[in-house]
Scaffold this motif. Structure first.
Motif, PDB file in Angstrom:
ATOM      1  N   HIS A  33      32.138  30.256  44.475  1.00  0.00           N
ATOM      2  CA  HIS A  33      32.682  31.260  45.658  1.00  0.00           C
ATOM      3  C   HIS A  33      34.075  30.823  46.364  1.00  0.00           C
ATOM      4  CE1 HIS A  33      30.467  28.492  48.107  1.00  0.00           C
ATOM      5  NE2 HIS A  33      30.806  28.765  49.099  1.00  0.00           N
ATOM      6  N   LEU A  34      34.115  29.530  46.206  1.00  0.00           N
ATOM      7  CA  LEU A  34      35.474  29.034  46.726  1.00  0.00           C
ATOM      8  C   LEU A  34      36.540  28.733  45.649  1.00  0.00           C
ATOM      9  CD1 LEU A  34      33.937  26.119  49.108  1.00  0.00           C
ATOM     10  CD2 LEU A  34      34.807  28.564  49.493  1.00  0.00           C
ATOM     11  N   ARG A  35      36.256  29.008  44.403  1.00  0.00           N
ATOM     12  CA  ARG A  35      37.331  28.964  43.327  1.00  0.00           C
ATOM     13  C   ARG A  35      38.278  29.910  43.301  1.00  0.00           C
ATOM     14  NH1 ARG A  35      33.226  27.425  38.568  1.00  0.00           N
ATOM     15  NH2 ARG A  35      32.185  25.475  39.613  1.00  0.00           N
ATOM     16  N   LYS A  36      39.435  29.826  43.131  1.00  0.00           N
ATOM     17  CA  LYS A  36      40.514  30.658  43.028  1.00  0.00           C
ATOM     18  C   LYS A  36      40.101  31.564  41.838  1.00  0.00           C
ATOM     19  CE  LYS A  36      45.593  31.102  44.208  1.00  0.00           C
ATOM     20  NZ  LYS A  36      46.677  30.533  44.248  1.00  0.00           N
ATOM     21  N   ARG A  37      40.021  32.872  42.012  1.00  0.00           N
ATOM     22  CA  ARG A  37      39.926  33.793  41.003  1.00  0.00           C
ATOM     23  C   ARG A  37      41.438  33.970  40.209  1.00  0.00           C
ATOM     24  NH1 ARG A  37      36.246  37.775  44.483  1.00  0.00           N
ATOM     25  NH2 ARG A  37      34.210  36.617  44.023  1.00  0.00           N
ATOM     26  N   PRO A  38      41.425  34.171  38.797  1.00  0.00           N
ATOM     27  CA  PRO A  38      42.538  34.305  37.773  1.00  0.00           C
ATOM     28  C   PRO A  38      43.089  35.743  38.428  1.00  0.00           C
ATOM     29  CG  PRO A  38      40.548  34.610  36.689  1.00  0.00           C
ATOM     30  CD  PRO A  38      40.184  33.999  37.960  1.00  0.00           C
ATOM     31  N   ALA A  39      44.315  35.717  38.405  1.00  0.00           N
ATOM     32  CA  ALA A  39      44.915  37.008  38.638  1.00  0.00           C
ATOM     33  C   ALA A  39      44.719  37.910  37.439  1.00  0.00           C
ATOM     34  CB  ALA A  39      46.621  36.785  38.705  1.00  0.00           C
TER      35      ALA A  39
END
Length: 195
Positions: A15-21
């Motif tokens: 839930h804290l990881r950056k989601r890929p664009a």
């Protein structure tokens, strides 16, 4: 602390990881070429001159020679198209040119389609071919000839087949480039009734 525990703690929870664009879809539009497009057209074509056998040219196009060809295509009222990205980058081009100079060939043209190396396999060739054939027919063209290298141009042959071109013949060992002999596949499509 054990190494495994350290690695686990170093990784952020989901839930804290950056989601890929999200991937940007490949977008383009097809339009009539203008003189300002010619340096980009030349760059695309010269890539194939230097790196492939899909053209038998061994010397790069000069801007002067390309301008001459472009002027001839426009003078005859034939299409010379470019596909451009939303920000105006030329991604590919297509045009028709007289098959032969003799008057009796006046309703027959040869087509050419070239795509920037990063633009292949994305539907660009299909869009250019469809528009090219429609505009060529509107310009009074009756027959379109494709002369395609017999090696390394399988995608071009498949594209022409999808648009109803039929193989009318082949010639072996008519070109010599990069130290090897090459042949051509001849394809043809009728655009309308003959007079």
């Amino acid at each position: 602390m054990l190494e495994e525990e350290y690695e686990r703690r170093r990784t952020l929870p989901p839930h804290l990881r950056k989601r890929p664009a999200p991937e940007t879809p490949f977008a383009f539009s097809v339009r009539e070429a203008v003189e300002q497009d010619l340096p980009d057209v030349r760059e695309i074509y010269n890539h194939y001159v230097a790196n492939s056998t899909v053209t038998f040219d061994e010397s790069p196009w000069t801007l002067a020679a390309l301008r001459e060809k472009f002027a001839k295509v426009r003078e005859l009222g034939y299409p010379f198209l470019v596909a451009v990205s939303p920000n105006g980058v030329v991604l590919g081009f297509a045009y028709v040119y007289p098959w032969k100079e003799k008057a009796a060939y006046r309703f027959t043209v040869e087509n050419s389609i070239y795509l920037g190396p990063a633009s292949t396999g994305k539907g660009l060739g299909t869009a250019l071919m469809g528009e090219l054939l429609d505009r060529a027919k509107a310009a009074g063209v009756k027959e379109v000839i494709a002369v395609i290298a017999d090696r390394g141009a399988e995608g071009s042959i498949a594209l022409h087949e999808r648009y109803g071109f039929v193989t009318t013949g082949s010639m072996g060992r008519v070109g010599f480039k990069f130290g090897r002999w090459l042949g051509v596949v001849m394809m043809q499509k009728s655009l309308g009734r003959r007079r």
